[in-house]
Design an enzyme around this catalytic site. Structure first.
Site, PDB file in Angstrom:
ATOM      1  N   ARG A  49      28.381 -40.376 -94.385  1.00 31.59           N
ATOM      2  CA  ARG A  49      28.595 -39.040 -93.871  1.00 31.59           C
ATOM      3  C   ARG A  49      27.527 -38.467 -93.025  1.00 31.59           C
ATOM      4  NH1 ARG A  49      30.254 -34.303 -97.700  1.00 31.59           N
ATOM      5  NH2 ARG A  49      28.089 -34.236 -98.236  1.00 31.59           N
ATOM      6  N   ARG A  97      12.168 -24.729 -74.816  1.00 31.95           N
ATOM      7  CA  ARG A  97      13.507 -24.382 -74.910  1.00 31.95           C
ATOM      8  C   ARG A  97      14.387 -24.636 -73.699  1.00 31.95           C
ATOM      9  NH1 ARG A  97      17.236 -20.318 -74.156  1.00 31.95           N
ATOM     10  NH2 ARG A  97      18.723 -20.047 -75.704  1.00 31.95           N
ATOM     11  N   HIS A  99      18.970 -26.003 -73.258  1.00 33.48           N
ATOM     12  CA  HIS A  99      20.091 -26.284 -74.238  1.00 33.48           C
ATOM     13  C   HIS A  99      20.038 -28.039 -74.085  1.00 33.48           C
ATOM     14  CE1 HIS A  99      20.645 -22.130 -74.011  1.00 33.48           C
ATOM     15  NE2 HIS A  99      21.953 -22.312 -74.750  1.00 33.48           N
ATOM     16  N   LYS A 143      28.451 -31.999 -90.811  1.00 36.27           N
ATOM     17  CA  LYS A 143      27.456 -31.052 -91.567  1.00 36.27           C
ATOM     18  C   LYS A 143      26.205 -30.562 -91.040  1.00 36.27           C
ATOM     19  CE  LYS A 143      26.470 -31.293 -96.722  1.00 36.27           C
ATOM     20  NZ  LYS A 143      27.137 -30.076 -97.108  1.00 36.27           N
ATOM     21  N   GLU A 175      38.867 -25.056 -96.948  1.00 39.16           N
ATOM     22  CA  GLU A 175      37.735 -25.168 -97.786  1.00 39.16           C
ATOM     23  C   GLU A 175      37.423 -23.952 -98.233  1.00 39.16           C
ATOM     24  OE1 GLU A 175      34.733 -27.817 -96.350  1.00 39.16           O
ATOM     25  OE2 GLU A 175      34.774 -26.882 -94.375  1.00 39.16           O
ATOM     26  N   LEU A 199      34.754 -30.251 -94.212  1.00 37.33           N
ATOM     27  CA  LEU A 199      33.943 -31.139 -94.481  1.00 37.33           C
ATOM     28  C   LEU A 199      34.507 -32.085 -95.528  1.00 37.33           C
ATOM     29  CD1 LEU A 199      30.969 -31.924 -94.040  1.00 37.33           C
ATOM     30  CD2 LEU A 199      30.535 -31.163 -96.397  1.00 37.33           C
TER      31      LEU A 199
END
Ligand code: PDD
Length: 284
Positions: A49, A97, A99, A143, A175, A199
């Protein structure tokens, strides 16, 4: 003792730069892996996962499975407790910084804490949950460490002394804010199908395997909000909570208002399965 970027150290000494993309963008993924009798539970599945999550954010896996396994072994040894839960976290690293992806090494952080089973009293009496509209993004199969919607949704439950917020998207169960949810209705155990909207829980898989192995009638299909509200039982699963009965939903009694037979059966089977794992005989 924690692991950070190649070194073990006490957590108080662990520091990351403010420009870490985990801090700036929530740009990273994580895993939570339960450890019983100092053995990671379902490690191969958790590492699969993790790979899926890394692929989902286009970040290269910094280690192979053997290296992960060795690292986790070390973390377990360096921490107290036969039962622990490992938190493993990878971000896209430290960079000015912007993106766009930088070309920098990832930040890798692992910690482990004692794993306590849910209080026996809660298993005897059951717990309360509330429902809310699932307002998260549509890659909930990743996740990701950017958990702001989950944090806000879980807090809604905490605010009314409930343990979880059960999420509904377009009229169907997805969920919990940090768990998977099963429904037992008309003698059938129901689980929502895996998709980008939830998930793929490791505990969810264990429960479905146990249901199959023990001839428990079950179906993996969309579950409507009406079915949740008229369920005989609602069950919550996660690596840290194992399996828990939800006996109150939005202030209304679920089924008899007590943990039901399906909960009791699955809870017993789960404990037996864990014991097999601890003896080293489990298939995983
Ligand atoms: N959360 N769904 C969500 C959104 C979760 O955050 C979790 C687990 C689960 C259950 O998955 P598993 O059975 O693999 O633990 C489902 C962990 C425990 C956490 O964030 O702390």
């Amino acid at each position: 003792m924690i692991y950070l970027n190649g070194k073990f150290m006490p957590i108080e000494e662990a520091c990351i730069p403010v420009l870490d993309r985990g801090f700036i963008f929530g740009d990273g993924v994580y895993e939570v892996i339960p450890v019983y009798s100092r053995k990671p539970f379902r490690l191969a599945e958790h590492l699969d996962r993790l790979q899926h999550s890394l692929d989902g954010i286009r970040l290269k896996n910094p280690f192979g499975n053997d290296e992960w396994s060795h690292l986790l072994e070390q973390i377990i040894t360096k921490n107290d407790g036969e039962d622990q839960y490992i938190y493993l976290h990878i971000t896209r690293g430290v960079a000015k910084r912007d993106h766009a992806f930088p070309q920098v090494p990832p930040t890798i952080f692992i910690m482990s804490n004692p794993l306590l089973p849910p209080p026996a009293e809660l298993l005897r009496s059951g717990a309360s949950a509330i429902t809310a509209i699932d307002n998260r993004w549509i890659r909930c199969d990743v996740k990701a460490i950017s958990l702001l919607p989950n944090v806000l949704l879980r807090q809604m439950a905490v605010d009314v002394q409930a343990i979880e917020t059960i999420l509904i998207r377009d009229g169907f169960l997805t969920e919990g804010a940090a768990s998977n949810i099963f429904v037992f209705k008309n003698k059938m155990l129901l689980a929502p199908p895996k998709s980008h909207l939830m998930l793929p829980g490791i505990t969810y898989d264990v429960i479905l395997e146990l249901a199959t192995a023990n001839q428990i009638a079950h179906e993996v299909r969309e579950i409507s909000e009406a079915e949740i509200r008229t369920a005989n039982e609602i069950l919550l699963t996660s690596s840290t909570k194992e399996i828990m009965p939800i006996t109150k939903l939005d202030g209304e009694t679920v089924g008899t208002g007590k943990p039901g037979d399906m909960f009791t059966q699955l809870h017993t089977l789960y404990q037996q399965y864990k014991a097999t794992h601890m003896r080293g005989n489990a298939s995983h």
